[in-house]
Design a protein around this motif. Sequence first.
Motif, PDB file in Angstrom:
ATOM      1  N   MET A  33       0.857  -1.186   0.000  1.00  0.00           N
ATOM      2  CA  MET A  33       0.000   0.000   0.000  1.00  0.00           C
ATOM      3  C   MET A  33       0.891   1.234   0.000  1.00  0.00           C
ATOM      4  SD  MET A  33      -2.751  -1.382   2.810  1.00  0.00           S
ATOM      5  CE  MET A  33      -3.660   0.144   2.925  1.00  0.00           C
ATOM      6  N   LEU A  34       0.929   1.923  -1.118  1.00  0.00           N
ATOM      7  CA  LEU A  34       1.760   3.121  -1.200  1.00  0.00           C
ATOM      8  C   LEU A  34       1.239   4.187  -0.246  1.00  0.00           C
ATOM      9  CD1 LEU A  34       2.320   3.258  -5.043  1.00  0.00           C
ATOM     10  CD2 LEU A  34       3.717   2.173  -3.294  1.00  0.00           C
ATOM     11  N   GLN A  35      -0.053   4.419  -0.287  1.00  0.00           N
ATOM     12  CA  GLN A  35      -0.683   5.348   0.654  1.00  0.00           C
ATOM     13  C   GLN A  35      -1.500   4.492   1.608  1.00  0.00           C
ATOM     14  OE1 GLN A  35      -2.743   8.518  -1.249  1.00  0.00           O
ATOM     15  NE2 GLN A  35      -1.138   8.819  -2.750  1.00  0.00           N
ATOM     16  N   GLN A  36      -1.120   4.499   2.840  1.00  0.00           N
ATOM     17  CA  GLN A  36      -1.733   3.591   3.804  1.00  0.00           C
ATOM     18  C   GLN A  36      -2.977   4.205   4.429  1.00  0.00           C
ATOM     19  OE1 GLN A  36       1.134   1.466   6.241  1.00  0.00           O
ATOM     20  NE2 GLN A  36       2.752   2.293   4.947  1.00  0.00           N
ATOM     21  N   HIS A  37      -3.954   4.447   3.574  1.00  0.00           N
ATOM     22  CA  HIS A  37      -5.214   5.032   4.022  1.00  0.00           C
ATOM     23  C   HIS A  37      -6.258   3.939   4.153  1.00  0.00           C
ATOM     24  CE1 HIS A  37      -3.726   9.083   3.324  1.00  0.00           C
ATOM     25  NE2 HIS A  37      -3.250   8.649   2.166  1.00  0.00           N
ATOM     26  N   ILE A  38      -6.887   3.888   5.304  1.00  0.00           N
ATOM     27  CA  ILE A  38      -7.983   2.957   5.536  1.00  0.00           C
ATOM     28  C   ILE A  38      -9.196   3.791   5.927  1.00  0.00           C
ATOM     29  CG2 ILE A  38      -8.849   1.086   6.972  1.00  0.00           C
ATOM     30  CD1 ILE A  38      -5.998   0.133   7.329  1.00  0.00           C
ATOM     31  N   VAL A  39     -10.308   3.543   5.247  1.00  0.00           N
ATOM     32  CA  VAL A  39     -11.554   4.244   5.552  1.00  0.00           C
ATOM     33  C   VAL A  39     -12.520   3.215   6.115  1.00  0.00           C
ATOM     34  CG1 VAL A  39     -13.492   5.543   4.586  1.00  0.00           C
ATOM     35  CG2 VAL A  39     -11.181   5.907   3.699  1.00  0.00           C
ATOM     36  N   TRP A  40     -13.140   3.563   7.249  1.00  0.00           N
ATOM     37  CA  TRP A  40     -14.065   2.655   7.906  1.00  0.00           C
ATOM     38  C   TRP A  40     -15.349   3.415   8.172  1.00  0.00           C
ATOM     39  CZ3 TRP A  40     -12.115  -0.595  12.622  1.00  0.00           C
ATOM     40  CH2 TRP A  40     -13.046  -1.591  12.936  1.00  0.00           C
ATOM     41  N   ASN A  41     -16.453   2.900   7.622  1.00  0.00           N
ATOM     42  CA  ASN A  41     -17.756   3.519   7.879  1.00  0.00           C
ATOM     43  C   ASN A  41     -18.805   2.425   8.028  1.00  0.00           C
ATOM     44  OD1 ASN A  41     -18.522   2.720   5.273  1.00  0.00           O
ATOM     45  ND2 ASN A  41     -18.042   4.715   4.382  1.00  0.00           N
ATOM     46  N   ASP A  42     -20.087   2.797   7.975  1.00  0.00           N
ATOM     47  CA  ASP A  42     -21.160   1.821   8.190  1.00  0.00           C
ATOM     48  C   ASP A  42     -21.190   0.717   7.136  1.00  0.00           C
ATOM     49  OD1 ASP A  42     -21.976   3.178  10.424  1.00  0.00           O
ATOM     50  OD2 ASP A  42     -23.514   4.330   9.383  1.00  0.00           O
ATOM     51  N   GLY A  80     -18.433  -0.642   5.576  1.00  0.00           N
ATOM     52  CA  GLY A  80     -17.333  -1.572   5.774  1.00  0.00           C
ATOM     53  C   GLY A  80     -16.002  -0.868   5.855  1.00  0.00           C
ATOM     54  N   VAL A  81     -14.929  -1.637   5.642  1.00  0.00           N
ATOM     55  CA  VAL A  81     -13.566  -1.114   5.676  1.00  0.00           C
ATOM     56  C   VAL A  81     -13.056  -1.075   4.228  1.00  0.00           C
ATOM     57  CG1 VAL A  81     -11.205  -1.548   6.470  1.00  0.00           C
ATOM     58  CG2 VAL A  81     -13.134  -2.040   7.978  1.00  0.00           C
ATOM     59  N   PHE A  82     -12.590   0.112   3.801  1.00  0.00           N
ATOM     60  CA  PHE A  82     -12.080   0.296   2.450  1.00  0.00           C
ATOM     61  C   PHE A  82     -10.581   0.554   2.509  1.00  0.00           C
ATOM     62  CE2 PHE A  82     -16.339   2.033   2.670  1.00  0.00           C
ATOM     63  CZ  PHE A  82     -16.958   1.571   1.530  1.00  0.00           C
ATOM     64  N   PHE A  83      -9.837  -0.054   1.597  1.00  0.00           N
ATOM     65  CA  PHE A  83      -8.424   0.280   1.413  1.00  0.00           C
ATOM     66  C   PHE A  83      -8.015  -0.188   0.027  1.00  0.00           C
ATOM     67  CE2 PHE A  83      -8.714  -3.779   3.616  1.00  0.00           C
ATOM     68  CZ  PHE A  83      -7.846  -4.612   2.943  1.00  0.00           C
ATOM     69  N   GLN A  84      -6.840   0.211  -0.400  1.00  0.00           N
ATOM     70  CA  GLN A  84      -6.360  -0.194  -1.724  1.00  0.00           C
ATOM     71  C   GLN A  84      -4.881  -0.505  -1.669  1.00  0.00           C
ATOM     72  OE1 GLN A  84      -7.175   3.213  -4.166  1.00  0.00           O
ATOM     73  NE2 GLN A  84      -5.219   4.159  -3.741  1.00  0.00           N
TER      74      GLN A  84
END
Length: 114
Positions: free
Chosen positions: A84-93, A95-99
């Motif tokens: 993961m070049l950009q270690q961004h994790i988004v968590w909302n109602d 689910g958990v999103f990342f790339q």
Amino acid sequence: MRRIFAKIAAVICVCMVVGGCSVRDGMAGAFGMRIVSPESAELDDVIAAIALNPSSKKFETVDKGYVALVHSNGRAEYIQTEGMLQQHIVWNDTGVFFQDQKRDYLISNEHGKG
């Protein structure tokens, strides 16, 4: 409440130590890491999602990493990524999103959404 925060802190420390170690293919089990596929990951009692990737001055050399899903009982499941070049994790109602370098992920307990 203090006990929960102590467990979270302990698991985060373990994740950071494991994330800082170099784990070769097939060796993750030797370190007690429970590797799961994104399709089988569960969010039922997850209290933290942590990106564990090697730091690199050259982004193109980062080719493997993990996202740790930390459960309330202190156990963690690891999803292997392609770095993961950009270690961004988004968590909302939803689910958990990342790339990572090859895919976008949505981990959700609702079938058909992840």
